[in-house]
Design an enzyme around this catalytic site. Structure first.
Site, short mmCIF file in Angstrom:
data_model
loop_
_atom_site.label_atom_id
_atom_site.label_comp_id
_atom_site.label_asym_id
_atom_site.label_seq_id
_atom_site.Cartn_x
_atom_site.Cartn_y
_atom_site.Cartn_z
N GLU A 1 3.51 6.68 -16.36
CA GLU A 1 4.23 7.69 -15.56
C GLU A 1 4.98 6.92 -14.49
O GLU A 1 4.39 6.51 -13.50
CB GLU A 1 3.24 8.66 -14.93
CG GLU A 1 2.48 9.53 -15.90
CD GLU A 1 3.36 10.51 -16.65
OE1 GLU A 1 4.55 10.67 -16.29
OE2 GLU A 1 2.86 11.12 -17.61
N CYS B 1 7.87 11.28 -7.70
CA CYS B 1 8.58 10.57 -8.77
C CYS B 1 9.65 11.43 -9.43
O CYS B 1 10.68 10.94 -9.85
CB CYS B 1 7.57 10.12 -9.81
SG CYS B 1 6.52 11.46 -10.34
N ASN C 1 1.20 8.39 -3.61
CA ASN C 1 1.75 9.67 -3.12
C ASN C 1 0.82 10.86 -3.35
O ASN C 1 0.81 11.79 -2.56
CB ASN C 1 3.14 9.92 -3.72
CG ASN C 1 3.15 9.88 -5.23
OD1 ASN C 1 2.19 9.41 -5.86
ND2 ASN C 1 4.22 10.36 -5.82
P1 NDP Z 1 3.68 0.52 -7.66
O1 NDP Z 1 4.28 0.36 -8.98
O2 NDP Z 1 3.99 -0.45 -6.58
O3 NDP Z 1 2.09 0.52 -7.77
C1 NDP Z 1 1.41 1.43 -8.61
C2 NDP Z 1 -0.02 0.93 -8.80
O4 NDP Z 1 -0.02 -0.24 -9.61
C3 NDP Z 1 -0.73 0.54 -7.50
O5 NDP Z 1 -2.08 0.90 -7.60
C4 NDP Z 1 -0.54 -0.94 -7.48
O6 NDP Z 1 -1.47 -1.60 -6.70
C5 NDP Z 1 -0.71 -1.27 -8.95
N1 NDP Z 1 -0.15 -2.56 -9.35
C6 NDP Z 1 0.79 -3.30 -8.72
N2 NDP Z 1 1.07 -4.43 -9.44
C7 NDP Z 1 0.29 -4.38 -10.55
C8 NDP Z 1 0.12 -5.24 -11.69
N3 NDP Z 1 0.81 -6.36 -11.83
N4 NDP Z 1 -0.75 -4.85 -12.64
C9 NDP Z 1 -1.45 -3.70 -12.53
N5 NDP Z 1 -1.34 -2.85 -11.47
C10 NDP Z 1 -0.48 -3.19 -10.50
O7 NDP Z 1 4.03 2.00 -7.25
P2 NDP Z 1 3.82 2.68 -5.86
O8 NDP Z 1 2.38 2.75 -5.51
O9 NDP Z 1 4.79 2.00 -4.97
O10 NDP Z 1 4.30 4.17 -6.18
C11 NDP Z 1 5.63 4.52 -6.19
C12 NDP Z 1 6.17 4.52 -7.60
O11 NDP Z 1 5.38 5.31 -8.44
C13 NDP Z 1 7.56 5.10 -7.68
O12 NDP Z 1 8.38 4.33 -8.53
C14 NDP Z 1 7.34 6.46 -8.29
O13 NDP Z 1 8.43 6.99 -8.93
C15 NDP Z 1 6.19 6.20 -9.19
N6 NDP Z 1 5.49 7.44 -9.46
C16 NDP Z 1 5.59 8.01 -10.70
C17 NDP Z 1 4.99 9.20 -10.97
C18 NDP Z 1 5.06 9.81 -12.33
O14 NDP Z 1 4.19 10.58 -12.65
N7 NDP Z 1 6.01 9.49 -13.15
C19 NDP Z 1 4.27 9.94 -9.93
C20 NDP Z 1 4.19 9.24 -8.67
C21 NDP Z 1 4.80 8.04 -8.46
P3 NDP Z 1 -1.11 -1.86 -5.15
O15 NDP Z 1 -1.01 -0.51 -4.53
O16 NDP Z 1 -2.21 -2.66 -4.65
O17 NDP Z 1 0.22 -2.59 -5.16
#
Ligand code: NDP
Length: 487
Positions: A249, A283, A152
């Protein structure tokens, strides 16, 4: 929509390609057109990044803080100069309207670099007097740190993690979300152009397995994730065998409490920003809006007309308010939640479907949606939707509102709108959330700590608090006299 980078990865100050990795496609979510084709890191690329970061870190940590800070400040300046191009590419990668990316993405990355660049020379330990003997503490860098980003706020997340890490003397490896791989590479370019020593900041592309490789790597001291709760649990588990430091986060289902005495237009504006900005992909969004019964009907009336005035359209047009979601798959997930809301008895006040936009038929579009008559047990009131879907719930008194607001496994953020000063502070003190607002919503300046409680996270980003999470404390006991030994 060509935005092809020079290569997929940026390691030790240069672009690196390795087409043996799985293909990653950056898609313009407004039209479905291809922006760029990249390759995920193979294990050899991950090792190369770790080796580069390991080799660079000791000399970087040995520099004076102000010298490190100067490079961060120069990087911030370059991001500001390049903001127009960076914002365009962020819009192509995420679909977010350029009206937003111009002010909230590279600009916010620059804020973080300026803040931590300024702080770098002021990171100190303490002196503890023991009446002769004394202890001093050193705040030392952790070593090689890694960051994994969500889609995002791609460049903002990369900078929110790397700016404090680098200010503290760590080196860094960042893995963007595979959906938005482009701007982290441009941050790496800006660092290099600003004089950052090779290997201090590196970008590797990849899917979840690349993130997992970083989370479990024995030579990485710390992992910072922005992502969902399930991914947070996986990353924590992967980090456990090597006892890494972690910052998490994660997601949220944050409440906004609107009392009868609130300035209604501000409360509606706050709720709209806290649900629709970035097409709802934030988020900390306040997706459960609790409105006191006395103003409930008026709130819904004005909310409906203001929401229907939101302009969806060409994300590159500066007059457009909202672009599409990041992908058709995410949009369809959100449409599924909208269907569940209807099925479980909530009333669609406005939106609820896919808008018709000429020339954008293949994009990931969705209408900003408001549900009324929502109850606490409905799926849309319990699960993080991560799209522009607001749930409005009605309440009668403060104690009831607080209990319902806190009845969630999440605890990222919360807001309260009221004209009663005492109530505002009393309510905020009882809200189970890491980041809260009084009479506004979703402002996250770099000067303020940001992060969650309960399942929404561990640790804090931004502010001085981030320094604690990117350093370790060493105690040094200094004797002023001879050792007093009985042997
Ligand atoms: P994901 O949890 O699907 O992915 C986050 C990152 O982790 C991506 O780069 C993803 O790679 C990677 N990833 C996925 N599986 C693994 C694993 N097993 N081990 C290590 N890394 C992994 O989140 P989204 O990208 O879908 O983002 C949305 C989510 O993020 C929402 O829940 C939102 O609330 C949260 N968020 C939280 C924020 C905060 O500051 N608290 C701010 C912004 C978002 P890949 O993309 O290749 O799957």
């Amino acid at each position: 929509m060509n935005a092809q980078p020079k290569a997929s990865h940026h390691i030790a100050g240069v672009y690196i390609e390795d087409d043996a990795g799985a293909v990653i496609e950056s898609i313009y979510p407004a039209t479905g057109e291809l922006n760029a084709r990249l390759y995920a890191a193979t294990p050899a690329i991950v090792e190369r990044a770790v080796e580069a970061a390991k080799a660079a870190q000791p000399a970087w940590a040995a520099m004076k803080g102000v010298e490190r800070g100067r490079i961060l400040l120069r990087t911030a300046q370059l991001l500001r100069e390049r903001n127009q191009d960076l914002s365009r590419i962020e819009t192509l990668d995420t679909g977010k309207a350029i009206q937003e990316t111009l002010v909230a993405d590279a600009a916010s990355a620059a804020d973080a670099l300026e803040y931590f660049g300024g702080l770098a020379g002021a990171i100190t330990g303490e002196h503890i007097d023991l009446g002769g003997d004394f202890v001093y503490t050193r705040r030392e860098a952790l070593g090689v740190c890694a960051g994994i980003g969500a889609w995002n706020y791609p460049i903002q997340i990369a900078a929110w993690k790397s700016a404090p890490a680098l200010a503290c003397g760590n080196s860094f490896i960042f893995k963007p979300s595979e959906m938005t791989p482009l701007t982290a590479l441009l941050l790496a370019e800006a660092f290099t152009d600003a004089g950052l020593p090779a290997g201090v900041f590196n970008v590797v592309q990849g899917y979840g397995d690349t993130g997992a490789a970083l989370a479990s790597h024995p030579d990485i001291a710390k992992i910072s994730l922005t992502g969902s709760v399930p991914t947070g649990a996986k990353v924590l588990a992967a980090a456990a065998p090597t006892i890494k430091s972690v910052t998490m986060e994660l997601g949220g289902k944050s409440p906004i409490l609107v009392f009868d005495d609130a300035d209604l237009e501000s409360a509606i504006g706050g709720a709209m920003l806290g649900n629709f900005y970035s097409t709802g992909q934030i988020c900390s969004n306040g997706t459960r809006v609790f409105v006191q019964r006395g103003v409930h009907e008026r709130f819904l009336d004005r909310l409906k007309s203001r929401t229907e005035a939101i302009r969806l359209g060409d994300p590159l047009d500066p007059d457009t308010h909202l672009g599409p979601m990041v992908s058709v798959a995410q949009r369809d997930k959100v449409l599924g939640y909208i269907e569940s809301g209807k099925r479980e008895g909530a009333r669609v006040l406005t939106g609820g479907g896919v808008p018709e936009l000429q020339g954008f038929e293949n994009g990931a579009w969705i209408q900003p949606t408001v549900f009324a008559d929502v109850t606490d047990s409905m799926t849309i009131a319990r699960e993080e939707i991560f799209g522009p879907v607001m749930s409005v719930l009605v309440f009668d008194d403060e104690a009831e509102a607080l209990e319902r607001a806190n009845a969630s496994q999440f605890g990222l953020a919360a807001g309260v709108f009221t004209a009663d000063l005492s109530r505002a502070h009393r309510v905020v003190s009882q809200l189970e959330a890491g980041t809260t607002w009084i009479n506004t919503y979703n402002l996250t300046p770099v000067e303020a700590p940001f992060g969650g409680v309960k399942q929404s996270g561990i640790g804090r980003e931004n502010s001085r608090a981030a320094v604690d999470h990117y350093t370790r404390v060493k105690s040094v006991y200094v004797a002023a006299g001879p050792v007093d030994s009985p042997y």
